[in-house]
Scaffold this active site. Structure first.
Site, PDB file in Angstrom:
ATOM      1  N   THR A 185     -32.776   5.555   6.085  1.00  0.00           N
ATOM      2  CA  THR A 185     -34.164   4.992   6.104  1.00  0.00           C
ATOM      3  C   THR A 185     -34.659   4.752   7.516  1.00  0.00           C
ATOM      4  O   THR A 185     -35.995   4.448   7.652  1.00  0.00           O
ATOM      5  CB  THR A 185     -34.474   3.816   5.200  1.00  0.00           C
ATOM      6  OG1 THR A 185     -33.280   2.786   5.489  1.00  0.00           O
ATOM      7  CG2 THR A 185     -33.985   4.326   3.791  1.00  0.00           C
ATOM      8  N   LEU A 234      23.340 -18.728  -4.411  1.00  0.00           N
ATOM      9  CA  LEU A 234      23.287 -18.174  -5.781  1.00  0.00           C
ATOM     10  C   LEU A 234      24.132 -16.923  -6.018  1.00  0.00           C
ATOM     11  O   LEU A 234      24.243 -15.962  -5.171  1.00  0.00           O
ATOM     12  CB  LEU A 234      21.931 -17.873  -6.288  1.00  0.00           C
ATOM     13  CG  LEU A 234      21.846 -17.387  -7.792  1.00  0.00           C
ATOM     14  CD1 LEU A 234      22.126 -18.426  -8.768  1.00  0.00           C
ATOM     15  CD2 LEU A 234      20.313 -16.868  -7.995  1.00  0.00           C
ATOM     16  N   VAL A 271      17.944 -10.427   1.344  1.00  0.00           N
ATOM     17  CA  VAL A 271      18.377  -9.321   0.758  1.00  0.00           C
ATOM     18  C   VAL A 271      17.092  -8.224   0.840  1.00  0.00           C
ATOM     19  O   VAL A 271      17.642  -7.255   1.660  1.00  0.00           O
ATOM     20  CB  VAL A 271      18.828  -9.442  -0.710  1.00  0.00           C
ATOM     21  CG1 VAL A 271      19.394  -8.265  -1.542  1.00  0.00           C
ATOM     22  CG2 VAL A 271      19.810 -10.644  -0.785  1.00  0.00           C
ATOM     23  N   GLY A 272      16.215  -8.291  -0.018  1.00  0.00           N
ATOM     24  CA  GLY A 272      15.352  -7.224   0.137  1.00  0.00           C
ATOM     25  C   GLY A 272      14.210  -7.482   1.253  1.00  0.00           C
ATOM     26  O   GLY A 272      13.449  -6.698   1.675  1.00  0.00           O
ATOM     27  N   GLU A 302     -18.722   1.698  10.673  1.00  0.00           N
ATOM     28  CA  GLU A 302     -20.133   2.304  11.252  1.00  0.00           C
ATOM     29  C   GLU A 302     -20.562   1.445  12.299  1.00  0.00           C
ATOM     30  O   GLU A 302     -20.871   1.998  13.340  1.00  0.00           O
ATOM     31  CB  GLU A 302     -21.301   2.446   9.984  1.00  0.00           C
ATOM     32  CG  GLU A 302     -22.422   2.906  10.632  1.00  0.00           C
ATOM     33  CD  GLU A 302     -23.605   3.137   9.251  1.00  0.00           C
ATOM     34  OE1 GLU A 302     -22.928   2.997   8.153  1.00  0.00           O
ATOM     35  OE2 GLU A 302     -24.603   2.989   9.676  1.00  0.00           O
ATOM     36  N   GLU A 307     -22.090   9.453  -1.056  1.00  0.00           N
ATOM     37  CA  GLU A 307     -22.426   8.049  -1.611  1.00  0.00           C
ATOM     38  C   GLU A 307     -22.801   8.133  -3.266  1.00  0.00           C
ATOM     39  O   GLU A 307     -22.628   7.320  -3.881  1.00  0.00           O
ATOM     40  CB  GLU A 307     -23.690   7.493  -0.907  1.00  0.00           C
ATOM     41  CG  GLU A 307     -23.030   6.952   0.466  1.00  0.00           C
ATOM     42  CD  GLU A 307     -24.166   6.472   1.376  1.00  0.00           C
ATOM     43  OE1 GLU A 307     -24.245   5.405   1.669  1.00  0.00           O
ATOM     44  OE2 GLU A 307     -25.104   7.018   1.884  1.00  0.00           O
ATOM     45  N   CYS A 357       0.891  -1.239   0.065  1.00  0.00           N
ATOM     46  CA  CYS A 357      -0.127  -0.039   0.187  1.00  0.00           C
ATOM     47  C   CYS A 357       0.849   1.361   0.103  1.00  0.00           C
ATOM     48  O   CYS A 357       0.328   2.244  -0.544  1.00  0.00           O
ATOM     49  CB  CYS A 357      -1.020   0.024   1.356  1.00  0.00           C
ATOM     50  SG  CYS A 357      -0.101   0.471   2.849  1.00  0.00           S
ATOM     51  N   ARG A 416     -32.530  -0.188   1.125  1.00  0.00           N
ATOM     52  CA  ARG A 416     -32.051   0.839   0.113  1.00  0.00           C
ATOM     53  C   ARG A 416     -31.968   0.142  -1.286  1.00  0.00           C
ATOM     54  O   ARG A 416     -32.030   0.854  -2.148  1.00  0.00           O
ATOM     55  CB  ARG A 416     -30.779   1.374   0.708  1.00  0.00           C
ATOM     56  CG  ARG A 416     -30.155   2.470  -0.190  1.00  0.00           C
ATOM     57  CD  ARG A 416     -29.157   3.398   0.565  1.00  0.00           C
ATOM     58  NE  ARG A 416     -29.766   4.359   1.567  1.00  0.00           N
ATOM     59  CZ  ARG A 416     -30.063   5.320   1.322  1.00  0.00           C
ATOM     60  NH1 ARG A 416     -29.889   5.960   0.224  1.00  0.00           N
ATOM     61  NH2 ARG A 416     -30.515   6.161   2.279  1.00  0.00           N
TER      62      ARG A 416
HETATM   63  C1  FAD Z   1       4.270  -6.055  -2.806  1.00  0.00           C
HETATM   64  C2  FAD Z   1       5.099  -7.076  -3.428  1.00  0.00           C
HETATM   65  C3  FAD Z   1       4.859  -7.306  -4.675  1.00  0.00           C
HETATM   66  C4  FAD Z   1       5.547  -8.177  -5.260  1.00  0.00           C
HETATM   67  N1  FAD Z   1       5.549  -8.273  -6.571  1.00  0.00           N
HETATM   68  C5  FAD Z   1       6.148  -9.311  -7.366  1.00  0.00           C
HETATM   69  C6  FAD Z   1       5.699  -9.324  -8.904  1.00  0.00           C
HETATM   70  O1  FAD Z   1       5.319  -8.431  -9.367  1.00  0.00           O
HETATM   71  N2  FAD Z   1       6.526 -10.436  -9.409  1.00  0.00           N
HETATM   72  C7  FAD Z   1       7.160 -11.197  -8.742  1.00  0.00           C
HETATM   73  O2  FAD Z   1       7.801 -12.153  -9.377  1.00  0.00           O
HETATM   74  N3  FAD Z   1       7.417 -11.214  -7.548  1.00  0.00           N
HETATM   75  C8  FAD Z   1       6.820 -10.244  -6.786  1.00  0.00           C
HETATM   76  N4  FAD Z   1       7.085 -10.130  -5.526  1.00  0.00           N
HETATM   77  C9  FAD Z   1       7.975 -11.186  -4.547  1.00  0.00           C
HETATM   78  C10 FAD Z   1       9.327 -10.520  -4.251  1.00  0.00           C
HETATM   79  O3  FAD Z   1       9.419  -9.305  -4.185  1.00  0.00           O
HETATM   80  C11 FAD Z   1      10.342 -10.960  -5.287  1.00  0.00           C
HETATM   81  O4  FAD Z   1      10.286 -12.413  -5.401  1.00  0.00           O
HETATM   82  C12 FAD Z   1      11.884 -10.481  -4.856  1.00  0.00           C
HETATM   83  O5  FAD Z   1      12.582 -10.472  -6.149  1.00  0.00           O
HETATM   84  C13 FAD Z   1      12.581 -11.224  -3.953  1.00  0.00           C
HETATM   85  O6  FAD Z   1      13.628 -10.531  -3.540  1.00  0.00           O
HETATM   86  P1  FAD Z   1      14.287 -10.132  -2.152  1.00  0.00           P
HETATM   87  O7  FAD Z   1      15.669  -9.732  -2.264  1.00  0.00           O
HETATM   88  O8  FAD Z   1      13.432  -9.211  -1.442  1.00  0.00           O
HETATM   89  O9  FAD Z   1      14.164 -11.540  -1.605  1.00  0.00           O
HETATM   90  P2  FAD Z   1      14.294 -11.999   0.146  1.00  0.00           P
HETATM   91  O10 FAD Z   1      12.935 -11.791   0.656  1.00  0.00           O
HETATM   92  O11 FAD Z   1      15.295 -11.222   0.810  1.00  0.00           O
HETATM   93  O12 FAD Z   1      14.644 -13.509  -0.239  1.00  0.00           O
HETATM   94  C14 FAD Z   1      13.925 -14.445  -0.860  1.00  0.00           C
HETATM   95  C15 FAD Z   1      14.289 -15.812  -0.676  1.00  0.00           C
HETATM   96  O13 FAD Z   1      15.271 -16.034  -1.871  1.00  0.00           O
HETATM   97  C16 FAD Z   1      16.616 -16.447  -1.036  1.00  0.00           C
HETATM   98  N5  FAD Z   1      17.781 -15.760  -1.553  1.00  0.00           N
HETATM   99  C17 FAD Z   1      17.818 -14.538  -1.527  1.00  0.00           C
HETATM  100  N6  FAD Z   1      19.423 -14.305  -2.298  1.00  0.00           N
HETATM  101  C18 FAD Z   1      19.831 -15.746  -2.576  1.00  0.00           C
HETATM  102  C19 FAD Z   1      21.184 -16.135  -2.866  1.00  0.00           C
HETATM  103  N7  FAD Z   1      22.242 -15.324  -3.511  1.00  0.00           N
HETATM  104  N8  FAD Z   1      21.358 -17.468  -2.734  1.00  0.00           N
HETATM  105  C20 FAD Z   1      20.422 -18.321  -2.436  1.00  0.00           C
HETATM  106  N9  FAD Z   1      19.311 -17.881  -1.961  1.00  0.00           N
HETATM  107  C21 FAD Z   1      19.077 -16.579  -2.096  1.00  0.00           C
HETATM  108  C22 FAD Z   1      16.140 -16.332   0.212  1.00  0.00           C
HETATM  109  O14 FAD Z   1      16.909 -17.046   1.262  1.00  0.00           O
HETATM  110  C23 FAD Z   1      14.811 -16.376   0.368  1.00  0.00           C
HETATM  111  O15 FAD Z   1      14.400 -17.757   0.567  1.00  0.00           O
HETATM  112  C24 FAD Z   1       6.307  -8.983  -4.488  1.00  0.00           C
HETATM  113  C25 FAD Z   1       6.422  -9.117  -3.365  1.00  0.00           C
HETATM  114  C26 FAD Z   1       5.825  -8.079  -2.577  1.00  0.00           C
HETATM  115  C27 FAD Z   1       6.000  -8.061  -1.129  1.00  0.00           C
HETATM  116  S1  FES Z   2       2.264  -1.013   5.201  1.00  0.00           S
HETATM  117 FE1  FES Z   2       1.491  -1.171   3.301  1.00  0.00          FE
HETATM  118  S2  FES Z   2       3.161  -1.066   2.222  1.00  0.00           S
HETATM  119 FE2  FES Z   2       4.016  -0.994   4.203  1.00  0.00          FE
END
Ligand code: FAD
Ligand code: FES
Ligand code: FES
Length: 1353
Positions: A1034, A423, A278-279, A826, A1285, A61, A904
């Protein structure tokens, strides 16, 4: 377990490192950084920086957006990027600088231009999304002070707003854009209106009136990039020092940040089960929502080898920790630099990245994370697999290179990597001449959504020919893993790229890409069709490229036929443009009289700076506790036992609260007491509240709540759908009916009779702020003070008092503001408030609970799904003579407000059409779902939607233009409704004519028809829809309101009234009313809150009637004060307000007055079909044009024009905000938002990841909104009309435009006449309705032969 114990021992031996980072320029050294804590929790709870909001906790969000800045010593560069604080682990921030909304400006000091512009452009209503949007824009400007509109739109892909409809936000921020985008035709001279300050002249009724600007852009402060806070120099020098391994030790988790590859591999060898993070965009979700625990986390984000980018001979090698944003930049640069034939795969990756999450996610998510998650709906894996990317993996002492093929993913979320391997990198290959590559993704919403089906397709031709040398097609979303369509590909080898190949490929894919009819994710027919549709798109794309490339080589192959060309085009989001028109106050109008002026929402600036306080922003009491709900996992069952032993063992847990702890009554409900505060012995829906855990932190409370074990004895029947309820005759009483005229005779007199059905899905309110209550026991006489995010302060007070067994006078309920309500707060908010109050009473300490998004969606219900079947009698010319309609609503497990909602719906079964003989009957289905409740429109939209369904059927049956049939049947002034109310001051016909003009309907229609003749696979549709919405509760007794106006001796005025502020601007309007009545500037008037100890017995802020009711009450109170002050004015006519107040004070005059109002002449009786249910009606008309992609079911909202009668607007900016915001919620209801339930009543869609509300990209590319001029309403305050509304239903114009486009697509297959289209018109429904040769290859399984994954409730 032993592992955890061993780690715990280690922890005791060696404490963790200090985490050093900066927040808003201040250094923070955190000695106990908790690996399970997010940045958001830390900001809000540890630092008290509550400007950053929690909307979902899953990155969906953007309410939590902050900016993170880092110094990269190798590149000697500082980078700034927006991130979701809800997913950012605190421990990932070592040596980072965080900037929150509080750090860039404040009302008290100086606003930042991004804060000022969103507020002044009316882009902040409830304000809960505003800080996140501000920070997304801020981060963009830090990187790019002169963005273009495309950059701005991209920056907001990860932000949602439920109130504004987005238009004002984009418009306010357009002022930062160097291109300023298109001006929507508003410009007159000197180019675009956004730079020259002009707006279009409004032509209507042969008179030309200039419309006014809604804000004055010349007031905006300029952006001065040199004034931004600098990156902390200390951080720069710290980042330059050699890095060392870091350890952060938490309660259950150890976080290790290695600083070299060797160290990482060593650690992975020691802890093979450790998670790499990572992320954290996957792992964070797993920990939060799947409750997975990873005791050891390794953070490799900074390891150089995992961040390298190398151009090799075969392609580009990308380190596994490279973020998707960086990957995108690298590939963009390569595409620009290299010959086009070499970058086919790169372009496909970029196409997938365009629709991959929002920027906040892409900025942190790594490419390796996407691969290693091994999600079957990953967007990148099918591309990597089809391209045959090479993956380098490593463990201590070993390195190997693997090809990404169908062996790489051996099972659901599994890869062939060994536990000790990581990886290292991926090599994305170049393509060569004669090789073509495409990627496709289909999701429910275009922006920031996960795929339904996604794919990569790769073909290589033999030299200078159209003969296939090799082909690889990979799909996501068709199996538990990413798959290759190997059989199909083998069949296509050595074949020419022609019609025969196409037919064979499609037939083969239909055989190979099969799914069980019960497959998880559902949409089985659609998913199968998509695999073929995508191939067809690929076929055409390649055919076109081949034709061009081979032509250059002197060879001729057939090109794509022009009518099919749009099937090869990629979906583009155009820059939106808009026009808003309203009647300005007349020249010479007293400038101090602010009624009718577009003044800004009074809290908008505070909302934009994060200074506005919402319920959960209230600072914690010292002894405060947190509550988490324990809810049922069964839809219908007896509770056999509750075991809380594991829960009570969780650290910090204080109590488990259940039905036994209720001192008063466990029975509750807003109208009848037919539900429980806590389930006693029986649960009647999944999500039924059974108990609650109270603990020292929210994390502990939630962990313990999950550990409570409940055993059940399941009961039958489990009634989930309306059809189940009809079969079981499971209805709440009474059954309602309205009848007028001679229905039987009407059918006899008709030329034709048709029957039809429609289902309208429910809708989640999705207020950005979830339900929240803080209950503070006052310690004496049973007093309890409640701070609640509710639309019903008095109902909350009453139901809490009932549960506590005390009189209402011991309970005070206070509401400062809500982050949106839309009806969802509400009555359903009282459930949580009561639970929290009981808990606070039990533990005798303040208790707080803000529901997580998934809990809120699970527990609180939403808009009622409706099913209607109808019989219509009509004449050859389209006149409707008779209607018999039966409506069924899915009420859920308690009555709640369902009766009023059904009534309604029946009151609106005619929409705006005069049907001489009409009968409507309504049933409320009692089901095992959480009770459904109020939602903007309150049943009206569902009633009107079914009316438009039969209207559309009649037009299609007669073969007449729908707009003619609608116009011919429309009411006229003085006509009577089915409930015998006379329509006076009827303005729909004026709205209709004006809307035809505003939208240039005739011209548009000709263009649509021409477009449809020229295009086979994209079609356009157009529709005009009216609305008539009855204003009043109502339930007659609710049509009352009170106000209390206090004048202090310094002349300042404290205003209180019965309404609550949820973003709609009610407080602003009330201040305007008081200001005009008292004749003093708004700045002298203040509203602090709504509270039950100032105005008693208030009606909920609902039914659009709050300005009408409270406005009159405020007016009355002010009049009383004016009368008391009159003698002092008379005595001192030249004096000022303060003089009169002062004189009155010294003369011992009461300067406090209350006001009261009740709407006169209301009351309707169903038995006699007489009396007036409504005080008056609000009217509006909308025209919408859409374009659908017949192959995928996607659609684009091309144009919408709205003409809305809001009477004499109290505040045109707020009213236009309501029109646009309401319209966009309706657009979500009718085209996008789909609640998905399992057959046993489990809600799958519990957050923004699965439940899609409209995003920035969904607004009509061209949007015109006009408030009807010269339409004063003598029945409400200062001649205004209700607006909350009524506009929502106008989004039905988009639905029926889609239906119009589908009709054109069906005609290509020889299908004519009426067809059923249920709401919402999702891509799945659109595609399935566009029947063609591809859909025929994927017929649905026979109903009853399988258990579907999801059911239509
Ligand atoms: C709001 C939201 C929207 C998203 N939209 C999409 C989308 O549109 N399309 C899509 O495909 N995905 C989507 N995703 C999923 C996610 O964002 C992706 O898969 C993202 O690339 C994961 O990367 P990260 O670095 O955040 O992973 P992390 O959460 O940090 O790790 C994910 C996994 O990968 C493993 N890992 C990471 N790096 C390595 C490495 N070097 N070697 C071995 N294992 C490793 C970790 O141990 C873990 O199991 C979404 C997620 C969210 C929360
Ligand atoms: S609280 Fe919704 S994106 Fe973080
Ligand atoms: S103003 Fe955006 S969610 Fe309310």
């Amino acid at each position: 377990m032993s592992f955890i114990m061993e780690e715990t021992k280690n922890k005791l031996k060696s404490p963790g490192d200090d985490l050093v980072f900066f927040v808003n320029g201040k250094k923070i050294t955190e000695k106990n950084a908790e690996p399970e804590k997010t940045l958001l929790t830390y900001l809000r709870r540890s630092l008290g920086l509550t400007g950053t909001k929690l909307g979902c906790a899953e990155g969906g969000c953007g309410a939590c957006t902050v900016m993170v800045s880092k110094y990269h010593p190798h590149q000697n560069q500082i980078i700034h990027y927006a991130v979701n604080a809800c997913l950012a682990p605190l421990c990932s921030l070592h040596h980072c600088a965080v900037t929150t909304v509080e750090g860039i400006g404040s009302v008290a000091s100086k606003l930042h231009p991004v804060q000022e512009r969103i507020a002044k452009a009316h882009g902040s209503q409830c304000g809960f999304c505003t800080p996140g949007i501000v920070m997304s824009m801020y981060a963009l400007l830090r990187n790019n002070p002169q963005p273009n509109m495309h950059d701005i739109q991209e920056a907001f892909q990860g932000n949602l707003c439920r109130c504004t409809g987005y238009r004002p936000i984009l418009e306010g921020y357009r002022t930062f854009a160097k291109d300023g985008g298109c001006c929507g035709g508003k410009g007159q001279t000197n180019g675009c209106c956004m730079t020259n300050g002009h707006v279009q002249e409004h032509v209507s009724d042969n008179s030309t009136l200039p419309a006014e600007k809604l804000y004055d852009q010349s007031e905006f402060m300029p952006l001065d990039p040199t004034q931004e806070i600098i990156f902390p120099p200390e951080l720069m020098s710290l980042s330059k020092q050699p890095q060392r391994k870091l350890r952060f030790v938490g309660e259950r988790v150890l976080w290790i940040q290695p600083c070299s590859l060797e160290e990482l591999l060593e650690l992975k060898a020691t802890y093979p089960n450790a998670k790499l993070v990572v992320g954290n965009t996957e792992v964070g979700i797993e920990m939060k929502f799947k409750k997975l625990l990873y005791p050891v986390i390794l953070a490799p984000a900074y390891i150089p080898e995992l961040n390298t980018i190398q151009h090799t001979q075969d392609g580009i090698q990308v380190g596994a920790s490279v973020t998707l944003t960086v990957l995108g930049d690298v590939l963009h640069a390569a595409v620009k630099k290299l010959p086009a034939h070499q970058t086919e795969v790169f372009k496909a990756v970029l196409e997938q990245l365009r629709w991959f999450a929002g920027q906040q996610i892409r900025n942190v998510a790594a490419v390796g994370g996407n691969i290693m998650t091994a999600s079957p709906i990953s967007d990148l894996n099918p591309v990597f697999m089809a391209a045959g990317c090479k993956l380098t993996v490593m463990s201590k002492g070993e390195k190997r290179v693997l090809e990404m093929d169908d062996k790489f993913f051996p099972g659901y979320r599994k890869t062939i990597l060994k536990p000790e391997e990581i990886l290292l990198s991926i090599e994305i290959p170049y393509t060569r001449k004669g090789q073509y590559f495409s990627a496709f993704k289909q999701s429910p919403r275009k922006e920031d959504d996960i795929a339904i089906v996604t794919c990569g397709m790769n073909v290589l031709f033999k030299e200078q020919s159209n003969t296939v040398q090799s082909i690889r097609i990979s799909y996501g979303g068709m199996a538990p893993v990413t798959v290759l369509a190997t059989a199909t590909c083998n069949r296509l080898l050595n074949r020419q790229w022609n019609k025969e190949l196409l037919e064979e490929a499609c037939a083969s894919l239909a055989e190979e890409m099969i799914l069980s009819p019960s497959a998880p994710g559902g949409m089985v027919t659609y998913r199968r069709t998509l695999t073929i549709s995508f191939f067809y798109k690929f076929f055409l794309t390649v055919q076109h490229k081949l034709a061009l490339d081979l032509q250059m080589e002197g060879l001729t192959v057939e090109d794509v036929r022009p009518e099919c060309a749009t099937a090869t085009e990629l979906f583009q989001l155009d820059s939106p443009s808009s026009v808003q028109l309203y009647q300005a106050v007349p020249a010479g109008h007293n400038s101090e009289d602010v009624v009718g002026q577009p003044i800004m929402h009074l809290s908008a600036l505070k909302q934009a700076t994060g200074e506005a306080i919402y319920c959960d922003d209230i600072p914690c009491y010292e002894n405060e506790l947190h509550l988490a709900l324990v809810t049922s996992t069964k839809a219908h069952a007896l509770i056999k036992s509750i075991d809380t032993s594991d829960a009570m063992a969780v650290p910090g847990v204080v109590a488990f609260v259940s039905a036994r702890d209720i001192p008063g009554s466990n029975m509750t409900g807003p109208v009848v007491y037919d539900e429980t505060v806590f389930a006693d012995d029986k649960v009647t829906c999944v999500g039924h509240i059974v108990g609650a855990i109270v603990a020292d932190t929210q994390a502990h409370a939630q962990r313990a709540a999950k550990a409570v074990k409940i055993s059940y004895e399941e009961l039958q029947p489990v009634i989930v759908t309306i059809q189940d309820a009809i079969a079981n005759k499971s209805f709440f009483q009474p059954v309602r009916s309205i009848e007028r005229g001679e229905v039987a005779q009407g059918f006899k007199d008709s030329d034709h009779i048709l029957h039809g059905e429609m289902h309208i899905g429910g809708q989640e309110q999705f207020y950005l702020e979830t339900n929240c209550t803080l209950a503070v026991p006052r310690g004496e006489d049973g007093e309890m003070e409640l701070f609640v995010s509710t639309q019903s302060a008095s109902k909350t007070q009453a139901l809490v008092a009932k549960a506590l067994g005390v009189p209402a006078n011991r309970v005070v309920c206070r509401v400062k503001r809500m982050g949106g309500g839309f009806g969802g707060k509400e009555s359903r908010s009282t459930i949580l408030s009561t639970v929290v109050a009981v808990a606070a009473h039990t533990v005798k300490r303040p208790v707080r609970c803000m529901l997580d998004r998934d809990e809120d969606m699970l527990v609180t219900g939403g808009r009622h799904p409706f099913f209607g079947h109808y019989k219509v009698g009509y004449m050859n010319d389209g006149r409707v003579m008779a209607l018999d309609v039966t409506l069924y609503s899915n009420a859920g497990n308690s009555l709640d407000l369902s009766l009023s909602i059904l009534e309604r719906a029946l009151f609106h079964m005619d929409n705006s059409y005069n049907i001489p003989n009409i009968r409507g009957t309504g049933y409320m289905c009692k089901t095992n779902l959480p009770s459904n409740s109020a939602f903007r429109g309150f049943g009206g939209p569902q009633g009107m939607m079914i009316a438009e369904s039969w209207m559309s059927d009649v037009a299609l049956s007669c073969g007449l233009p729908a707009e003619e049939v609608r116009r011919m049947n429309m009411y006229k002034e003085g006509d009577f409704t089915p409930f015998n109310q006379c329509l006076d001051q009827f303005t729909i016909d004026r709205c209709w004519e004006e809307c035809l003009q505003l939208s240039e309907f005739k011209k548009r229609k000709d263009a649509v028809e021409q477009y449809n003749r020229q295009h086979r696979w994209t079609k356009r549709g157009l529709s005009i829809i009216p609305t008539k919405f009855g204003i009043s509760f109502t339930a007659v007794f609710l049509n009352q309101a009170g106000a209390l106006v206090l004048v202090y001796s310094d002349g300042s005025v404290l205003l209180t009234h019965g309404g609550t502020e949820m973003g709609q601007g009610l407080h602003t309007k009330m201040v305007q009313v008081a200001s005009k009545t008292l004749g003093i500037p708004c700045s002298k008037i203040h509203i602090t809150e709504t509270s039950t100890n100032t105005v008693p017995n208030t009606s909920p802020t609902a039914a659009s009637a709050s300005s009408d009711l409270n406005g009159m009450a405020v007016y009355n109170a002010c009049q009383t004060l004016l009368q008391r002050l009159q003698p002092y004015k008379d005595k001192n006519p030249k004096g000022c307000w303060e003089d009169w107040v002062n004189a009155a004070y010294f003369d011992r005059v009461n300067l406090s007055a209350n006001g009261f109002y009740k709407t006169p002449d209301l009351g309707y009786d169903f038995d006699s079909n007489s009396g007036r249910p409504f005080n008056y009606f609000s009217y509006g008309v909308a025209v919408s044009e859409v374009e659908i992609d017949c192959l995928t079911g996607s659609h684009k909202n091309l144009h919408t024009s709205i003409v809305m009668d809001v009477g004499k607007s109290l505040n045109p900016a707020l009213d236009i905000g309501q029109v646009e915001g309401g319209f966009m919620q309706g657009l979500g209801l009718f085209t996008l938002e789909e609640l998905r339930y399992s057959p046993d009543g489990y809600l799958y869609t519990r957050g923004p990841g699965m439940y899609k509300i409209p995003a920035f990209g969904d607004i009509p590319i061209e949007l015109k909104v006009s408030l009807l001029r010269d339409a004063p309403n003598d029945k409400a305050i200062f001649s205004s009309k209700a607006v909350g509304e009524p506009p929502l239903f106008l989004a039905a114009s988009v639905f029926y435009a889609i239906k119009d486009a589908i009709t054109a697509a069906r005609a290509e297959s020889g299908l004519t006449g009426p067809f059923r289209l249920d709401s919402p018109a999702t891509p799945e429904r659109i595609r399935n309705a566009c029947e063609d040769k591809f859909t025929k290859m994927c017929p649905p399984a026979d109903p009853g032969t399988f258990t579907p994954w999801a059911v239509q409730v």
